[in-house]
Scaffold this motif. Sequence first.
Motif, mmCIF file in Angstrom:
data_model
loop_
_atom_site.group_PDB
_atom_site.id
_atom_site.type_symbol
_atom_site.label_atom_id
_atom_site.label_comp_id
_atom_site.label_asym_id
_atom_site.label_seq_id
_atom_site.Cartn_x
_atom_site.Cartn_y
_atom_site.Cartn_z
ATOM 1 N N VAL A 53 -2.458 -7.604 -1.914
ATOM 2 C CA VAL A 53 -2.321 -6.353 -1.694
ATOM 3 C C VAL A 53 -1.431 -6.289 -0.465
ATOM 4 O O VAL A 53 -2.245 -6.640 0.545
ATOM 5 N N ARG A 54 -0.105 -6.023 -0.449
ATOM 6 C CA ARG A 54 0.693 -6.035 0.800
ATOM 7 C C ARG A 54 1.507 -5.107 0.817
ATOM 8 O O ARG A 54 2.779 -5.032 0.101
ATOM 9 N N TRP A 55 1.459 -4.195 1.466
ATOM 10 C CA TRP A 55 2.396 -2.883 1.682
ATOM 11 C C TRP A 55 2.740 -2.738 2.864
ATOM 12 O O TRP A 55 2.380 -3.350 4.029
ATOM 13 N N ASP A 56 3.908 -2.236 3.351
ATOM 14 C CA ASP A 56 4.731 -2.058 4.453
ATOM 15 C C ASP A 56 5.265 -0.442 4.440
ATOM 16 O O ASP A 56 6.296 -0.115 4.700
ATOM 17 N N ARG A 57 4.034 0.234 4.305
ATOM 18 C CA ARG A 57 4.522 1.694 4.134
ATOM 19 C C ARG A 57 3.775 2.624 5.018
ATOM 20 O O ARG A 57 2.757 3.142 4.573
ATOM 21 N N GLY A 58 4.186 2.730 6.244
ATOM 22 C CA GLY A 58 3.680 3.570 7.083
ATOM 23 C C GLY A 58 4.443 4.891 7.195
ATOM 24 O O GLY A 58 5.356 5.260 6.445
ATOM 25 N N VAL A 99 -2.071 3.330 -0.057
ATOM 26 C CA VAL A 99 -2.732 3.124 1.289
ATOM 27 C C VAL A 99 -3.792 2.140 1.152
ATOM 28 O O VAL A 99 -5.078 2.653 1.204
ATOM 29 N N LEU A 100 -3.487 1.019 0.548
ATOM 30 C CA LEU A 100 -4.669 0.033 0.272
ATOM 31 C C LEU A 100 -4.397 -1.162 0.997
ATOM 32 O O LEU A 100 -3.283 -1.646 1.326
ATOM 33 N N PRO A 101 -5.638 -1.926 0.751
ATOM 34 C CA PRO A 101 -7.072 -1.640 0.380
ATOM 35 C C PRO A 101 -7.695 -0.776 1.270
ATOM 36 O O PRO A 101 -7.446 -0.723 2.355
ATOM 37 N N HIS A 102 -8.466 -0.166 0.637
ATOM 38 C CA HIS A 102 -9.247 1.092 1.538
ATOM 39 C C HIS A 102 -10.017 0.087 2.413
ATOM 40 O O HIS A 102 -10.419 0.754 3.573
ATOM 41 N N SER A 103 -10.793 -0.941 2.213
ATOM 42 C CA SER A 103 -11.461 -1.555 3.036
ATOM 43 C C SER A 103 -10.845 -2.004 4.273
ATOM 44 O O SER A 103 -11.641 -2.338 5.452
#
Length: 304
Positions: free
Chosen positions: A134-139, A152-156
């Motif tokens: 799980v790799r996002w770059d969405r700030g 907006v993951l992972p929640h952990s």
Amino acid sequence: MTVLVSAVIPTYNRESYVGGAIESVLEQTYENVEVVVVNDGSTDGTESVLAEYADDDRVRVLRNDENRGIPYTMNRGVEAARGDYIGVFGDDDRWYPTKVEKQVAVLEGLGDDYCGVYTGGVIRDGSGEVVDRVRWDRGGDRFPEILVRNTVLPHSSHLVRAECFEAVGGFDESFDIACDWDLTIRLSKRWKWACIPEELVERTHHDGNVTGDPDYDVRCRAAVREKYAAELAANPDARRRFEAAAHRERGVRALEADDRTEAVRELSNAFVRERRGDHAALLALAPFGPRALSAARALRGVRG
């Protein structure tokens, strides 16, 4: 003086997992951390594992007299936390050693219009093999996009300002499924997020995962649709894509169950509402049944 970071860990009958979750916090390169574990009425050996930390003043253990469920248990931990920043994660999740150090460095440079920061992560199976990333770059501003799907993951990986948790009222205890998505929606309506795309958390898939229920995604979306009907109505594009995702999830479940007619119908509706390449690919697979879907997943070409 460095700010205090609180890690909140709810646990229920996970004696073989919870110790590892605690240790992943205590091994952080950022030293000013505390662990708040809430034992949700476990009946296995969890209590004995937690007793091993009785002499460690960085670890506090609370116990519910009976099994109260995930939202209540997480709220109890958050309310007991003393940190300026709080991260809530499962007993089968792990934080990598530099996670908190890197997140605090980012948060300390952000204004009050940001509630927190999240990171990338990996998912492993029971043998330890990585089965997903799980790799996002969405700030930045995530609303209303967060209504469509929880990215907006992972929640952990979340590290959130304590004052923001308090301002939105914590986890909704009447929301017995997808309470993490629900909380993220409420936070995103008021604040922005920062993102560190580096993989700094991991999760293990096993038979006891709540998300192992094949209908989990479908039920989550139904709950969000009901609670956020007004917000979806006020954002027509988000509502269109939300419904496309709902058709996709039902279509994938039908395909897995080898109900090819229903799969074609649902995936056709998904494609009509959102003409995405992955929707087209799933629709093309639908007449060929679950074996075709499994083969595509194995090649990482299509993910349902």
